[in-house]
Design an enzyme around this catalytic site. Structure first.
Site, PDB file in Angstrom:
ATOM      1  N   PRO A   1       0.813  -1.223   0.000  1.00  0.00           N
ATOM      2  CA  PRO A   1       0.000   0.000   0.000  1.00  0.00           C
ATOM      3  C   PRO A   1       0.845   1.271   0.000  1.00  0.00           C
ATOM      4  O   PRO A   1       0.329   2.364  -0.219  1.00  0.00           O
ATOM      5  CB  PRO A   1      -0.817  -0.099   1.297  1.00  0.00           C
ATOM      6  CG  PRO A   1      -0.399  -1.329   1.988  1.00  0.00           C
ATOM      7  CD  PRO A   1       0.682  -1.997   1.228  1.00  0.00           C
TER       8      PRO A   1
ATOM      9  N   ASP B   1      -9.956   1.537 -24.959  1.00  0.00           N
ATOM     10  CA  ASP B   1     -10.240   1.252 -23.550  1.00  0.00           C
ATOM     11  C   ASP B   1     -10.523   2.516 -22.747  1.00  0.00           C
ATOM     12  O   ASP B   1     -10.003   3.581 -23.071  1.00  0.00           O
ATOM     13  CB  ASP B   1      -9.007   0.624 -22.876  1.00  0.00           C
ATOM     14  CG  ASP B   1      -8.928  -0.857 -23.110  1.00  0.00           C
ATOM     15  OD1 ASP B   1      -9.908  -1.430 -23.579  1.00  0.00           O
ATOM     16  OD2 ASP B   1      -7.860  -1.417 -22.810  1.00  0.00           O
TER      17      ASP B   1
ATOM     18  N   ARG C   1      -2.814  -7.775 -21.182  1.00  0.00           N
ATOM     19  CA  ARG C   1      -3.748  -7.452 -22.267  1.00  0.00           C
ATOM     20  C   ARG C   1      -3.245  -6.333 -23.172  1.00  0.00           C
ATOM     21  O   ARG C   1      -3.744  -6.152 -24.269  1.00  0.00           O
ATOM     22  CB  ARG C   1      -5.154  -7.150 -21.718  1.00  0.00           C
ATOM     23  CG  ARG C   1      -5.236  -5.962 -20.810  1.00  0.00           C
ATOM     24  CD  ARG C   1      -6.595  -5.911 -20.131  1.00  0.00           C
ATOM     25  NE  ARG C   1      -7.678  -5.713 -21.078  1.00  0.00           N
ATOM     26  CZ  ARG C   1      -7.922  -4.576 -21.705  1.00  0.00           C
ATOM     27  NH1 ARG C   1      -7.138  -3.526 -21.497  1.00  0.00           N
ATOM     28  NH2 ARG C   1      -8.929  -4.459 -22.536  1.00  0.00           N
TER      29      ARG C   1
ATOM     30  N   GLU D   1       2.578  -7.526   8.361  1.00  0.00           N
ATOM     31  CA  GLU D   1       2.718  -6.094   8.643  1.00  0.00           C
ATOM     32  C   GLU D   1       3.642  -5.408   7.649  1.00  0.00           C
ATOM     33  O   GLU D   1       3.683  -4.193   7.578  1.00  0.00           O
ATOM     34  CB  GLU D   1       3.262  -5.886  10.057  1.00  0.00           C
ATOM     35  CG  GLU D   1       2.367  -6.440  11.131  1.00  0.00           C
ATOM     36  CD  GLU D   1       0.960  -5.875  11.040  1.00  0.00           C
ATOM     37  OE1 GLU D   1       0.812  -4.651  11.113  1.00  0.00           O
ATOM     38  OE2 GLU D   1       0.016  -6.669  10.891  1.00  0.00           O
TER      39      GLU D   1
HETATM   40  N1  ADE Z   1      -0.801  -5.103  -0.244  1.00  0.00           N
HETATM   41  C1  ADE Z   1      -1.639  -4.668   0.711  1.00  0.00           C
HETATM   42  N2  ADE Z   1      -2.405  -3.651   0.277  1.00  0.00           N
HETATM   43  C2  ADE Z   1      -2.023  -3.420  -1.019  1.00  0.00           C
HETATM   44  C3  ADE Z   1      -2.427  -2.495  -2.012  1.00  0.00           C
HETATM   45  N3  ADE Z   1      -3.376  -1.591  -1.785  1.00  0.00           N
HETATM   46  N4  ADE Z   1      -1.820  -2.547  -3.206  1.00  0.00           N
HETATM   47  C4  ADE Z   1      -0.841  -3.445  -3.441  1.00  0.00           C
HETATM   48  N5  ADE Z   1      -0.424  -4.352  -2.547  1.00  0.00           N
HETATM   49  C5  ADE Z   1      -1.009  -4.340  -1.340  1.00  0.00           C
END
Ligand code: ADE
Length: 235
Positions: A94, A175, A160, A122
């Site tokens: 994230p 697209d 793709r 974590e």
């Molecule tokens: N791992 C945990 N959350 C994620 C996300 N939003 N994007 C990519 N990998 C992740």
């Protein structure tokens, strides 16, 4: 294009790349996708892939040794400076750069070997990021329990776009997002369903009018649902 996935849940990917465009691209040898179990690169008795964080705190951290060993085997080196050209080692997390159509296009155009590391728990020992990773990527501002679903998203969006992966070359050009617009509405038979009719213009045979209508609708949808896309800064 070669795509190699590092995960502690190889079973997660059992059938997911066996459908539609991805399956066809694999059969046509446009892409080769391999799944690697990070655990198989451990050397300790307990085959540990994670451990407690230095400094304390909740949760477990993915250990760096098996990930380094995996990248060394798959890429031939675990020194980022020495990766063959076109090699991208991606950590899904994230914290990464947000994945968009333009990023998918960048990978499809520039990469010939992508290694996707699925983070878990974590986090992942930062030395993986420091030494191995060329791109840290997030698929959006939410937290998944691991990078596995994100790996599926990246793989699908990139494959793709590879030459000849789609039946018709024009399909990807039209697209959503390619021109920073959402897609226009589509209709097929029947002309009328439960009182809902197909817009007259689409039945007119007037291609210029149809094109104009589609552009207007794409703009209208984008303005209503994703006005941020119309801001050039976000492209
Ligand atoms: N791992 C945990 N959350 C994620 C996300 N939003 N994007 C990519 N990998 C992740």
């Amino acid at each position: 294009m070669k795509i190699d996935v590092l995960t502690i849940f190889p079973e997660f990917f059992k059938e997911v790349f066996d459908f539609g465009i991805i399956r066809r691209a694999r059969l046509a040898e446009i892409v080769e996708i391999k799944i690697y179990d990070i655990r198989s690169f451990t050397t300790d008795k307990h085959r540990k892939t994670d451990d407690k964080p230095f400094g304390g705190g909740d949760g477990m951290v993915m250990k760096c040794e098996p990930i380094f060993s995996a990248v060394e085997k798959i890429v031939g080196t675990c020194e980022r400076e020495n990766y063959p050209s076109g090699t991208r080692v991606v950590l899904l997390s994230p914290q990464g750069r947000v994945f968009k159509q333009s990023v998918a296009r960048e990978f499809a155009d520039e990469a010939n070997h992508i290694v996707l590391i699925c983070g878990r728990y974590e986090g992942v020992d930062e030395r993986v990021n420091d030494a191995l990773v060329t791109d840290e990527i997030s698929i959006g501002d939410y937290v998944l329990s691991g990078g596995e679903p994100a790996t599926i998203v990246l793989t699908d969006a990139i494959v793709r776009l590879l030459p000849n992966a789609l039946g018709s070359e024009t399909s990807a050009v039209n697209d959503s997002f390619t021109e920073n617009l959402l897609d226009y509405p589509h209709y097929t038979q029947p002309r009328e369903f439960r009182g809902m009719e197909v817009p007259e213009v689409l039945l007119s045979g007037n291609h210029a009018e149809i094109e104009k209508w589609r552009k207007e609708k794409a703009f209208e949808k984008t303005l209503n649902y994703r006005p941020d896309l119309l801001d050039k800064e976000n492209s």
